[in-house]
Write an enzyme that holds these catalytic residues in place. Structure first.
Site, mmCIF file in Angstrom:
data_model
loop_
_atom_site.group_PDB
_atom_site.id
_atom_site.type_symbol
_atom_site.label_atom_id
_atom_site.label_comp_id
_atom_site.label_asym_id
_atom_site.label_seq_id
_atom_site.Cartn_x
_atom_site.Cartn_y
_atom_site.Cartn_z
ATOM 1 N N PRO A 181 0.834 -1.205 0.000
ATOM 2 C CA PRO A 181 0.000 0.000 0.000
ATOM 3 C C PRO A 181 0.865 1.250 0.000
ATOM 4 O O PRO A 181 2.068 1.198 0.276
ATOM 5 C CB PRO A 181 -0.811 -0.127 1.296
ATOM 6 C CG PRO A 181 -0.014 -1.043 2.159
ATOM 7 C CD PRO A 181 0.697 -1.983 1.239
ATOM 8 N N CYS A 182 0.244 2.386 -0.285
ATOM 9 C CA CYS A 182 0.998 3.624 -0.441
ATOM 10 C C CYS A 182 1.691 4.015 0.857
ATOM 11 O O CYS A 182 1.316 3.575 1.952
ATOM 12 C CB CYS A 182 0.080 4.746 -0.935
ATOM 13 S SG CYS A 182 -0.912 5.510 0.354
ATOM 14 N N LEU A 183 2.687 4.869 0.733
ATOM 15 C CA LEU A 183 3.489 5.271 1.888
ATOM 16 C C LEU A 183 2.664 5.963 2.969
ATOM 17 O O LEU A 183 2.978 5.861 4.160
ATOM 18 C CB LEU A 183 4.619 6.188 1.431
ATOM 19 C CG LEU A 183 5.657 5.553 0.500
ATOM 20 C CD1 LEU A 183 6.623 6.618 -0.015
ATOM 21 C CD2 LEU A 183 6.409 4.429 1.194
#
Length: 279
Positions: A181-183
């Site tokens: 998943p995104c940062l």
């Protein structure tokens, strides 16, 4: 990747998800879900009729950006990169449990405005699978509905296990890739999302991958980086020389302290905890 549609055919239940569409855009991240969706569309419609669309912003890890480019090239799809600006949105930066909605809404808005007409696309699809469709921590689904984005994997009833089976059968390089998943998902809800925090996380996680770790999260708690690892990696992470290497990598990324969470890796933990509390 060979687009020979006579070998390992696309399941009819999946291709039904874009029935009547001649040119399809796929919101693409390089993860296994969007990669399987992209590969299926290329096999079914042909490479010239499919465009992979990658949203690029500070929340996209540099390693993930590079891997997405490589996977799209392997599949044989044209890749279009779109700069997204979710960080300009106060609601996104406030980082409530609906943060993913604002991120996906920005991406789909940019696709509508910059990509759809220029590439003569009839529809956009994204890689929500059947497991995602029933999870309460996926507000991005609401954004997809608002923008009339197709979700062929979920509509075909393909869960994560089925998606990975397709990825392996088509020999996709991301077939066994852990979820990434995104940062921003590494920052606790209601702590502001900033480019500086995202860059810190990216530096730390990139360094840890170079040490041979593959499935983990670096959670951002101010001066403290809380490292979540699968249970099988906890013992070796606490023993030298890896212990010292992990600590140095985290400090080099700008944190003051490195902590290993004995609870192990917990996907979606921040959002699920907030939702459970009713906050």
């Amino acid at each position: 990747m060979s687009a020979d549609r006579t070998e390992l055919p696309v399941p009819r239940s999946l291709s039904d998800g874009w029935a009547g569409v001649e040119r399809l855009g796929v919101a693409f991240s390089g993860g296994v879900d969007s990669s399987v969706l992209l590969a299926a569309a290329v096999r079914d419609l042909g490479a010239g009729q499919v465009v992979a669309i990658l949203g690029v912003s500070p929340s996209l890890a540099a390693d993930e950006h590079e891997a997405a480019r490589a996977t799209a090239a392997h599949i044989g799809a044209t890749l279009v990169e779109v700069q997204t600006h979710e960080g300009d949105n106060d609601a996104y930066r406030r980082n409530g449990p609906d943060r993913c909605f604002h991120c996906k809404d920005e991406l789909f808005t940019r696709i509508d405005e910059e990509v759809l007409h220029r590439n003569r696309l009839d529809a956009i699809a994204y890689g929500e699978n059947a497991d995602d469709a029933v999870r309460p921590d996926r507000p991005g689904s609401r954004a997809a509905t608002g923008h009339r984005v197709l979700r062929p994997l979920a509509d075909a009833g393909l869960d994560k296990a089925a998606v990975r089976r397709l990825a392996r059968s088509w020999r996709l390089p991301c077939a066994d890739k852990p979820a990434a998943p995104c940062l921003a998902s590494r920052i606790p809800h209601f702590d502001e999302v900033t480019p500086q925090k995202l860059a810190q996380i990216d530096r730390a996680e990139s360094a840890l991958r170079r040490l041979g770790l593959t499935d983990f999260r670096v959670r951002h708690h101010g001066d403290i980086a809380r490292l979540e690892l699968p249970a099988a990696d906890l013992v070796r992470a606490a023993a030298d020389p890896l212990r010292r290497q992990i600590r140095q990598a985290v400090l080099d990324a700008g944190f003051r302290y490195a902590a290993v969470d004995l609870g192990g890796l917990a996907s979606g933990a921040f959002t699920l905890t907030v939702l459970a509390s009713g906050a």
